[in-house]
Enzyme design. Structure first.
Site, PDB file in Angstrom:
ATOM      1  N   ASP A   1      25.389  50.853  38.061  1.00  0.00           N
ATOM      2  CA  ASP A   1      26.244  49.797  38.270  1.00  0.00           C
ATOM      3  C   ASP A   1      25.680  49.641  40.106  1.00  0.00           C
ATOM      4  OD1 ASP A   1      27.432  48.421  36.280  1.00  0.00           O
ATOM      5  OD2 ASP A   1      29.042  49.431  36.782  1.00  0.00           O
TER       6      ASP A   1
ATOM      7  N   HIS B   1      32.315  47.349  42.135  1.00  0.00           N
ATOM      8  CA  HIS B   1      31.615  46.147  42.547  1.00  0.00           C
ATOM      9  C   HIS B   1      32.428  45.678  43.900  1.00  0.00           C
ATOM     10  CE1 HIS B   1      29.664  46.515  38.770  1.00  0.00           C
ATOM     11  NE2 HIS B   1      30.848  46.125  38.041  1.00  0.00           N
TER      12      HIS B   1
END
Length: 309
Positions: free
Chosen positions: A241, A264
């Site tokens: 990610d 994120h």
């Protein structure tokens, strides 16, 4: 000279959005030098272009979402990770819905798709964002940092206090001078908890999640019959990610990335903090291959490409 790269030919695939649950087709197209990674919502009339750009990330709930004047493309991180891992500088990605398909929950399907397309060098120097001084962001006990490094390496620590995760590796450190993205990172899948499903779906998230695209856990164990792909798959997915989140910058980083319980939101905050300090970075290229970092100099500029294929 280390050159920019694009695809040799058009490739396409169809899947389901993890959060929207909607069927979506994506078409990956070659692009001219210095285009960067450009997403195009082709279901709109006229189509809307959304370039990869940290300042265009407006929503980081469970995914990284680009937003241009209310037009969105969500869950870009796994595809961006694959593009970074294979060293693709320029591509146009047609998307028929507001979310990239989740495929198997990792980046491996996208890696396969890119390899099917083939990779072509272009007559322009590959440009890097070189970090020249440390940049760090914090949110409670969560943090992420970029530090100067002639190459690209990463370290990540997680702490979920869950038996299934605690029994696996909680820390991973990868130096792409010697480690293959394709072999060691790309197959790590996203993960979630049965206890969170109701709340996620009430928030309009996780509508397309199944055991075919998510590692699912109850209070004690992994429920997927095939188990884990890596002994430390959970923390490796966090690295996957992060690679995708960082590549939203639009160019590969020359840096060391380290993080504790990041996600994120913090990864995007880190890029914004970097860009806001013009003394912390510059743009470089390598006309002399001998001066290029090993992580990018081997066998065609994939991350860790010496052992990637």
């Amino acid at each position: 000279m280390l050159k920019q790269r694009t695809l040799k030919q058009i490739v396409r695939t169809t899947g389901v959005g993890l959060h929207s649950g909607r069927k979506v087709e994506i078409v990956l197209r070659p692009a001219a030098p210095n285009t960067g990674i450009l997403f195009r919502r082709v279901d709109l009339d006229p189509p809307v272009d959304l370039p990869a750009d940290p300042l265009s990330v407006k929503d980081t709930r469970m995914a990284t979402t680009l937003d241009r004047d209310g037009v969105k493309i969500a869950t870009v991180e796994h595809l961006m990770s694959a593009l970074a891992g294979l060293g693709i500088d320029n591509a146009v990605i047609d998307v028929s819905a507001p979310e990239i398909p989740i495929m198997d929950g990792s980046a491996s399907t996208f890696v396969f798709l890119l390899q099917q397309a083939g990779i072509e060098e272009q007559p322009a120097a590959k440009r890097f964002v070189r970090v020249t001084k440390p940049i760090e962001v914090h949110e409670g006990d969560k943090w992420a940092r970029l530090s100067p490094f002639h190459g690209f390496k990463m370290s990540f620590a997680i702490d979920f206090n869950h038996p299934a995760i605690d029994s696996t590796g909680q820390f991973a450190e990868i130096d792409f001078d010697s480690t293959s993205y394709v072999k060691e990172i790309a197959r790590a899948r996203t993960f979630g908890f049965m206890g969170d499903v109701e709340a996620l779906r009430a928030a309009g998230l996780g509508q397309g999640g199944t055991m075919d695209n998510v590692i699912v856990m109850d209070e004690y164990r992994v429920l997927n019959q095939d188990g884990l792909r890596y002994d430390d798959e959970f923390v490796k997915h966090k690295l996957l990610d992060a690679i995708g989140d960082l590549y939203v910058l639009g160019k590969p980083l020359l840096a060391a990335y380290s993080a504790n319980k990041s996600g994120h939101a913090i990864n995007n905050q880190l890029l914004r903090a970097l860009l806001a300090d013009e003394t912390a970075w510059d743009i470089v290229d390598f006309t002399d291959d001998a001066k290029a970092p090993a992580a990018f100099a081997h066998a065609g500029l994939s991350i860790g490409a010496a052992t990637a294929f």
